[in-house]
Design an enzyme around this catalytic site. Structure first.
Site, short mmCIF file in Angstrom:
data_model
loop_
_atom_site.label_atom_id
_atom_site.label_comp_id
_atom_site.label_asym_id
_atom_site.label_seq_id
_atom_site.Cartn_x
_atom_site.Cartn_y
_atom_site.Cartn_z
N TYR A 28 64.44 -3.47 -59.20
CA TYR A 28 65.51 -2.49 -58.94
C TYR A 28 66.92 -3.07 -59.00
O TYR A 28 67.74 -2.82 -58.12
CB TYR A 28 65.24 -1.79 -57.60
CG TYR A 28 64.08 -0.84 -57.71
CD1 TYR A 28 64.29 0.48 -58.07
CD2 TYR A 28 62.77 -1.28 -57.50
CE1 TYR A 28 63.22 1.36 -58.22
CE2 TYR A 28 61.70 -0.42 -57.65
CZ TYR A 28 61.94 0.90 -58.00
OH TYR A 28 60.89 1.77 -58.17
N ASP A 34 63.18 4.05 -64.21
CA ASP A 34 62.27 3.42 -63.25
C ASP A 34 62.24 1.93 -63.56
O ASP A 34 61.83 1.53 -64.63
CB ASP A 34 60.89 4.03 -63.44
CG ASP A 34 59.91 3.52 -62.41
OD1 ASP A 34 60.34 3.13 -61.33
OD2 ASP A 34 58.70 3.51 -62.72
N HIS A 44 59.51 9.26 -64.11
CA HIS A 44 59.94 7.86 -64.07
C HIS A 44 59.92 7.39 -65.51
O HIS A 44 58.86 7.30 -66.11
CB HIS A 44 58.94 7.01 -63.28
CG HIS A 44 59.04 7.17 -61.81
ND1 HIS A 44 58.24 6.45 -60.95
CD2 HIS A 44 59.84 7.91 -61.03
CE1 HIS A 44 58.55 6.77 -59.69
NE2 HIS A 44 59.52 7.66 -59.72
N HIS A 82 52.26 10.06 -57.85
CA HIS A 82 52.64 8.97 -58.74
C HIS A 82 51.36 8.29 -59.23
O HIS A 82 50.50 7.96 -58.42
CB HIS A 82 53.49 7.96 -57.97
CG HIS A 82 54.05 6.87 -58.82
ND1 HIS A 82 53.30 5.82 -59.28
CD2 HIS A 82 55.30 6.68 -59.29
CE1 HIS A 82 54.07 5.03 -60.00
NE2 HIS A 82 55.29 5.52 -60.02
C1 DNO Z 1 57.58 1.43 -58.16
C2 DNO Z 1 57.45 2.84 -57.82
C3 DNO Z 1 56.33 3.12 -56.85
C4 DNO Z 1 56.41 4.52 -56.33
C5 DNO Z 1 55.31 4.92 -55.40
C6 DNO Z 1 55.39 6.38 -55.10
O1 DNO Z 1 58.60 0.97 -58.46
O2 DNO Z 1 57.39 3.60 -58.94
O3 DNO Z 1 56.42 2.23 -55.81
O4 DNO Z 1 57.59 4.66 -55.61
O5 DNO Z 1 54.09 4.61 -55.91
O6 DNO Z 1 54.63 6.64 -53.99
#
Ligand code: DNO
Length: 396
Positions: free
Chosen positions: A371, A354, A301, A236
């Protein structure tokens, strides 16, 4: 593309039965309760899998791990690394035994995604996550008093930072600290100022080159095993995609990604295309990045940001920010078609909306920052429409 949804596990305030109603079928999750660096046992993975897929009417399955976290010692290159690498390989083997093959992770030192405000009001109601460059400067230079922080911001941003802080109430300062600390995924401990300074101390002497050495070692230790297991790891990108708190960040732009992928030329060494993370830095052409690295994208994402000239940005509605989401989706759909023609078993790319803005009564649910249910569902529905249209050859 497989519509997926991040679920934080049994403690997530959004239930699987609600997620099913969004129309998503893939569940993106992790065993958040297992401390970083420990092995994920097969039984625990299988139990979580059964919980997700148990009610077959819901039509859900665990398709992506986010994240299998990389222990800070690996990033710092200290401690019992052999054990940590062995544990990581064992967790991968256990996931593979359960048929879960896609693993998202990041290599950001200490903090994960970073924002300065979790509830920036939107003109038409609702709130969004925001990163204000002046507020970050105020935090680093004045509240944290990190040596050298002033060199990381231009004078105009420093001036706004000082003015803002002079008029900020205790509550506003507290809110800034809480917002900055909120980005640790699935971790329940948060740093206070003192703790953060101590943690930053652990990275003294680790610049970009040192972090690259430690990352290359991680990839060398992990990718061959992943390839053998048929796993797809996908890093990521850094969020925001630039150094922060004096910590180096090395997965922030096209050159960085090219470097990562070149360390191990294997399909197991792939990328999570996070449109919102990459899109927060004006030097990144997200569409060009997606096209260039398309064959190594294992997970997407989809999210959008609107940038300000001073380096600040705010999370926009999924189709409304600075990245042309329709064209981005057509890049991914074309890549899927190419893979199908090649007969690749991973032709279909999972994606998730995302983050989402907090809309309607989202705020009442007290979900993880970024979220919420309704805001993400709005995003998913908009993205779904674009995906369907592109797949039918109507657009893009
Ligand atoms: C945020 C996410 C990140 C992601 C991490 C993966 O919302 O996109 O926290 O989960 O960086 O390791």
């Amino acid at each position: 593309m497989i519509e997926s949804w991040r679920w934080y596990g049994p403690y997530d305030k959004i239930a699987l039965a609600e997620i099913a109603q969004t129309g998503a079928s893939g569940i993106v999750t992790a065993l958040h309760e297992i401390p970083y660096g420990e092995v994920w046992p097969v039984e625990t993975i299988a139990d979580r899998q059964a919980e997700i897929a148990g009610n077959t009417a819901l039509g859900l399955h665990w398709n992506v791990v986010e994240s299998l976290p990389v222990h800070e010692d690996i990033k710092r290159g200290v401690g019992d690394l052999e054990r940590l690498f062995a544990n990581y390989r064992q967790s991968m083997a256990n996931l593979a035994a359960c048929g879960i093959k896609t693993i998202c992770y990041n290599f950001m030192p200490l903090l994960d995604w970073t924002r300065t405000q979790l509830d920036a009001p939107l003109p038409r109601g609702g709130t969004a996550l925001r990163f204000s460059a002046p507020h970050m400067a105020a935090f680093e230079i004045h509240m944290l008093q990190r040596p050298g922080a002033e060199n990381d911001y231009p004078p105009e941003v420093r001036d706004v930072a000082r003015e803002w802080l002079e008029s900020a109430s205790d509550g506003m300062r507290r809110n800034l600290l809480t917002s900055i600390m909120a980005g640790l995924p699935g971790a329940y401990s948060r740093y206070e100022i003192d703790g953060l300074l101590i943690a930053l101390e652990g990275y003294r002497g680790i610049g970009r080159d040192e972090l690259r050495v430690n990352y290359a070692r991680f990839l060398a230790e992990i990718i061959p095993a992943a390839e053998e297991l048929g796993m797809r790891l996908c890093v990521h990108p850094d969020d925001p995609p630039r150094d922060i708190l004096g910590l180096p960040r090395i997965v922030s732009n096209a050159d960085d990604i090219a470097w990562v992928l070149a360390q191990q030329e294997s399909p197991a060494n792939g990328l999570t295309l996070c449109a919102g993370s990459l899109g927060a830095n004006p030097i990144n052409d997200v569409l060009a990045i997606a096209e260039r690295f398309a064959d190594r994208i294992h997970f997407a994402h989809l999210r959008n940001v609107k940038k300000d000239p001073d380096g600040s940005f705010e999370e926009a509605a999924h189709l409304d920010g600075d990245t042309d989401m329709v064209t981005l989706i057509s890049v991914l759909v074309k890549e899927e078609k190419r893979r199908r023609e090649e007969g690749r078993e991973d032709a279909v790319i999972p994606f998730r909306p995302d983050h989402g803005q907090e809309l309607l009564n989202d705020a009442d649910r007290d979900t993880h920052p970024g979220y919420p249910l309704i805001g993400r569902m709005r995003g998913l529905c908009e993205l779904r429409g674009v995906v369907r249209a592109v797949e039918h050859g109507l657009v893009g």
